[in-house]
Design a protein around this motif. Structure first.
Motif, PDB file in Angstrom:
ATOM      1  N   LYS A  88       0.931  -1.262  -0.214  1.00 53.97           N
ATOM      2  CA  LYS A  88      -0.355   0.082  -0.201  1.00 53.97           C
ATOM      3  C   LYS A  88       0.890   1.034  -0.094  1.00 53.97           C
ATOM      4  CE  LYS A  88      -4.216  -1.698   0.622  1.00 53.97           C
ATOM      5  NZ  LYS A  88      -4.946  -1.707  -1.001  1.00 53.97           N
ATOM      6  N   LYS A  89       2.504   0.874  -0.330  1.00 56.10           N
ATOM      7  CA  LYS A  89       2.992   2.595  -0.282  1.00 56.10           C
ATOM      8  C   LYS A  89       2.650   3.422  -1.124  1.00 56.10           C
ATOM      9  CE  LYS A  89       7.327   0.571   0.341  1.00 56.10           C
ATOM     10  NZ  LYS A  89       8.750   0.767  -0.434  1.00 56.10           N
ATOM     11  N   ALA A  90       2.235   2.943  -2.616  1.00 57.28           N
ATOM     12  CA  ALA A  90       1.729   4.036  -3.466  1.00 57.28           C
ATOM     13  C   ALA A  90       0.710   4.981  -3.243  1.00 57.28           C
ATOM     14  CB  ALA A  90       1.921   3.290  -4.839  1.00 57.28           C
ATOM     15  N   GLU A  91      -0.199   3.472  -2.650  1.00 56.84           N
ATOM     16  CA  GLU A  91      -1.878   4.739  -2.350  1.00 56.84           C
ATOM     17  C   GLU A  91      -1.542   5.324  -1.226  1.00 56.84           C
ATOM     18  OE1 GLU A  91      -5.616   2.316  -0.188  1.00 56.84           O
ATOM     19  OE2 GLU A  91      -4.288   1.281  -1.660  1.00 56.84           O
ATOM     20  N   ALA A  92      -0.749   4.956  -0.752  1.00 54.88           N
ATOM     21  CA  ALA A  92      -0.641   6.078   0.660  1.00 54.88           C
ATOM     22  C   ALA A  92       0.032   6.913   0.284  1.00 54.88           C
ATOM     23  CB  ALA A  92       0.052   5.250   2.209  1.00 54.88           C
ATOM     24  N   GLU A  93       0.768   7.103  -0.390  1.00 57.27           N
ATOM     25  CA  GLU A  93       1.425   8.013  -0.725  1.00 57.27           C
ATOM     26  C   GLU A  93       0.814   9.168  -1.452  1.00 57.27           C
ATOM     27  OE1 GLU A  93       5.311  10.216  -3.209  1.00 57.27           O
ATOM     28  OE2 GLU A  93       4.882   7.599  -3.073  1.00 57.27           O
ATOM     29  N   ALA A  94       0.004   8.401  -2.722  1.00 60.13           N
ATOM     30  CA  ALA A  94      -0.983   8.810  -3.391  1.00 60.13           C
ATOM     31  C   ALA A  94      -2.852   9.746  -2.183  1.00 60.13           C
ATOM     32  CB  ALA A  94      -1.396   8.737  -4.049  1.00 60.13           C
ATOM     33  N   ASN A  95      -2.776   9.282  -1.554  1.00 60.28           N
ATOM     34  CA  ASN A  95      -3.747   9.856  -0.912  1.00 60.28           C
ATOM     35  C   ASN A  95      -3.043  10.100   0.953  1.00 60.28           C
ATOM     36  OD1 ASN A  95      -6.729   8.863  -2.013  1.00 60.28           O
ATOM     37  ND2 ASN A  95      -4.724   6.922  -1.426  1.00 60.28           N
ATOM     38  N   ALA A  96      -2.055  10.702   0.572  1.00 65.50           N
ATOM     39  CA  ALA A  96      -1.528  11.634   1.763  1.00 65.50           C
ATOM     40  C   ALA A  96      -2.416  12.248   2.843  1.00 65.50           C
ATOM     41  CB  ALA A  96      -0.632  11.888   1.318  1.00 65.50           C
TER      42      ALA A  96
ATOM     43  N   VAL B 197       3.634  10.944   9.897  1.00 63.50           N
ATOM     44  CA  VAL B 197       4.720   9.644   9.744  1.00 63.50           C
ATOM     45  C   VAL B 197       4.473   8.807   9.247  1.00 63.50           C
ATOM     46  CG1 VAL B 197       7.047   9.197  10.070  1.00 63.50           C
ATOM     47  CG2 VAL B 197       6.395  10.951  11.055  1.00 63.50           C
ATOM     48  N   LEU B 198       4.636   8.966   7.871  1.00 63.66           N
ATOM     49  CA  LEU B 198       4.140   7.559   6.892  1.00 63.66           C
ATOM     50  C   LEU B 198       5.355   7.114   6.573  1.00 63.66           C
ATOM     51  CD1 LEU B 198       1.636   9.047   4.199  1.00 63.66           C
ATOM     52  CD2 LEU B 198       1.203   7.773   5.921  1.00 63.66           C
ATOM     53  N   ILE B 199       4.825   5.616   7.800  1.00 64.46           N
ATOM     54  CA  ILE B 199       6.518   4.972   7.052  1.00 64.46           C
ATOM     55  C   ILE B 199       6.072   3.020   6.837  1.00 64.46           C
ATOM     56  CG2 ILE B 199       6.806   4.080  10.333  1.00 64.46           C
ATOM     57  CD1 ILE B 199       9.680   4.479   9.760  1.00 64.46           C
ATOM     58  N   ASP B 200       6.677   2.322   6.246  1.00 62.13           N
ATOM     59  CA  ASP B 200       6.431   0.902   5.801  1.00 62.13           C
ATOM     60  C   ASP B 200       7.096   0.120   6.249  1.00 62.13           C
ATOM     61  OD1 ASP B 200       8.920  -0.447   4.508  1.00 62.13           O
ATOM     62  OD2 ASP B 200       9.284   2.068   3.355  1.00 62.13           O
ATOM     63  N   GLU B 201       6.139  -1.313   6.820  1.00 67.36           N
ATOM     64  CA  GLU B 201       6.745  -2.639   7.306  1.00 67.36           C
ATOM     65  C   GLU B 201       7.997  -2.648   7.305  1.00 67.36           C
ATOM     66  OE1 GLU B 201       3.593  -5.335   7.165  1.00 67.36           O
ATOM     67  OE2 GLU B 201       3.768  -4.651   4.427  1.00 67.36           O
ATOM     68  N   GLU B 202       8.271  -2.395   5.937  1.00 70.56           N
ATOM     69  CA  GLU B 202       9.807  -3.246   5.827  1.00 70.56           C
ATOM     70  C   GLU B 202      10.694  -2.282   6.603  1.00 70.56           C
ATOM     71  OE1 GLU B 202       9.151  -5.114   1.170  1.00 70.56           O
ATOM     72  OE2 GLU B 202       9.092  -2.860   1.698  1.00 70.56           O
ATOM     73  N   LYS B 203      10.313  -1.056   6.552  1.00 70.35           N
ATOM     74  CA  LYS B 203      11.597   0.067   7.023  1.00 70.35           C
ATOM     75  C   LYS B 203      12.069  -0.487   8.642  1.00 70.35           C
ATOM     76  CE  LYS B 203      11.712   3.988   3.489  1.00 70.35           C
ATOM     77  NZ  LYS B 203      10.571   2.947   2.944  1.00 70.35           N
ATOM     78  N   ILE B 204      10.182  -0.504   9.151  1.00 67.77           N
ATOM     79  CA  ILE B 204      10.618  -0.465  10.328  1.00 67.77           C
ATOM     80  C   ILE B 204      10.975  -1.820  11.073  1.00 67.77           C
ATOM     81  CG2 ILE B 204       8.668  -1.680  12.825  1.00 67.77           C
ATOM     82  CD1 ILE B 204       9.054   2.083  11.949  1.00 67.77           C
ATOM     83  N   GLU B 205      11.180  -2.955  10.338  1.00 69.26           N
ATOM     84  CA  GLU B 205      11.902  -4.110   9.965  1.00 69.26           C
ATOM     85  C   GLU B 205      12.996  -4.097   9.901  1.00 69.26           C
ATOM     86  OE1 GLU B 205      11.146  -7.272  11.862  1.00 69.26           O
ATOM     87  OE2 GLU B 205       9.275  -7.036  10.690  1.00 69.26           O
ATOM     88  N   ARG B 206      13.918  -3.510   9.535  1.00 69.94           N
ATOM     89  CA  ARG B 206      15.585  -3.308   9.289  1.00 69.94           C
ATOM     90  C   ARG B 206      15.992  -2.542  10.750  1.00 69.94           C
ATOM     91  NH1 ARG B 206      18.936  -1.413   3.993  1.00 69.94           N
ATOM     92  NH2 ARG B 206      20.895  -2.334   5.075  1.00 69.94           N
ATOM     93  N   MET B 207      14.944  -1.517  10.321  1.00 69.88           N
ATOM     94  CA  MET B 207      15.588  -0.489  11.892  1.00 69.88           C
ATOM     95  C   MET B 207      15.359  -1.015  13.355  1.00 69.88           C
ATOM     96  SD  MET B 207      12.686   2.727  11.095  1.00 69.88           S
ATOM     97  CE  MET B 207      13.618   3.824  12.328  1.00 69.88           C
ATOM     98  N   ALA B 208      14.994  -2.251  13.649  1.00 71.11           N
ATOM     99  CA  ALA B 208      14.703  -2.852  14.766  1.00 71.11           C
ATOM    100  C   ALA B 208      16.266  -3.749  14.669  1.00 71.11           C
ATOM    101  CB  ALA B 208      13.791  -3.913  14.756  1.00 71.11           C
ATOM    102  N   GLU B 209      16.442  -4.397  13.448  1.00 73.06           N
ATOM    103  CA  GLU B 209      17.578  -5.423  13.101  1.00 73.06           C
ATOM    104  C   GLU B 209      18.671  -4.679  12.708  1.00 73.06           C
ATOM    105  OE1 GLU B 209      17.414  -8.515  13.973  1.00 73.06           O
ATOM    106  OE2 GLU B 209      15.591  -9.258  14.192  1.00 73.06           O
TER     107      GLU B 209
END
Length: 238
Positions: A62-70, A81-93
């Protein structure tokens, strides 16, 4: 070389997304994001660290959709702050990755705060937001109400007009009272909110786009000859 580095970063981020996701996701979301237990715990810590910001977790599809409908996710009380699950996952590791992206969030927050102070709390901007990008940058968005900008412009013009009228000679007082009587008989109807969302990769560009929307909104409103004689500078602080 720069393109390869961006691609490698995106692939590395996606790799972290393959971690088993059984963590509990709380707060606002777009789509159905899922996090590992470690990432879910870190995400709660991140939201507390930036408690004056409104985090929205976005699923990777839903990344593109979130950006289009900010504008749908904007808040009048906090910077979104719009941030996706993949970044959070990597930030945690990844500690280095986490420091980098928390720095991006902090830097973007500071820039927006400075701009908001310059514009003033009662401007035509209803809300602000930040989107954390895959390439190690942040982009900005703002929701502008053109009808509110026009309303504030009319208030300013009437205030300036009143100040000028006070300086008129006594012989013009009767004409002044008649003019005020005619003005009081008018009714301004702004209708529904005329919301426009602007996005930018820098604060300077965001400010420029906000001003463009505001002045375009003002130019769309018909003015009387008397209004045209009053200064045209719009003051956001009113």
């Amino acid at each position: 070389m720069e393109t390869n580095m961006v691609n490698q970063a995106a692939e590395s981020t996606a790799a972290y997304a393959e971690t088993k996701k059984t963590g509990k996701v709380t707060g606002k979301t777009v789509g159905e994001p899922k996090l590992s237990e470690k990432a879910a715990k870190y995400y709660e810590q991140l939201k507390k660290k930036y408690g004056n910001m409104d985090f929205i977790l976005v699923s990777k599809d839903k990344k593109a959709e979130a950006e289009a409908n900010a504008s749908k996710y904007a808040s009048s009380n906090k910077t979104v702050v719009l941030i996706d699950e993949e970044k959070i996952e990597r930030m945690a590791e990844d500690e280095q990755y986490r420091k980098k992206y928390e720095g991006i969030i902090s830097g973007a927050q500071t820039q927006l705060k400075q701009m908001m102070q310059n514009i003033g709390p009662n401007s035509a901007v209803k809300s602000y937001g930040i989107k954390i990008n895959d390439n190690g940058t942040a982009s900005f968005f703002a929701v502008v109400d053109k009808s509110l900008a026009a309303q504030k412009d009319r208030i300013q013009k009437k205030a300036e007009q009143k100040a000028q009228e006070k300086k008129k000679a006594a012989k013009e007082e009767r004409e002044e009272r008649l003019e005020k009587h005619r003005e009081n008989g008018k009714t301004d109807k702004t209708g529904d909110e005329d919301l426009v969302t602007v996005t930018a990769s820098s604060i300077d560009d965001l400010m420029k786009q906000i001003n463009d929307v505001v002045y375009t909104g003002l130019s769309d409103k018909a003015q009387t000859e008397q209004e045209k004689q009053v200064g045209q500078n719009f003051d956001f602080s009113i």
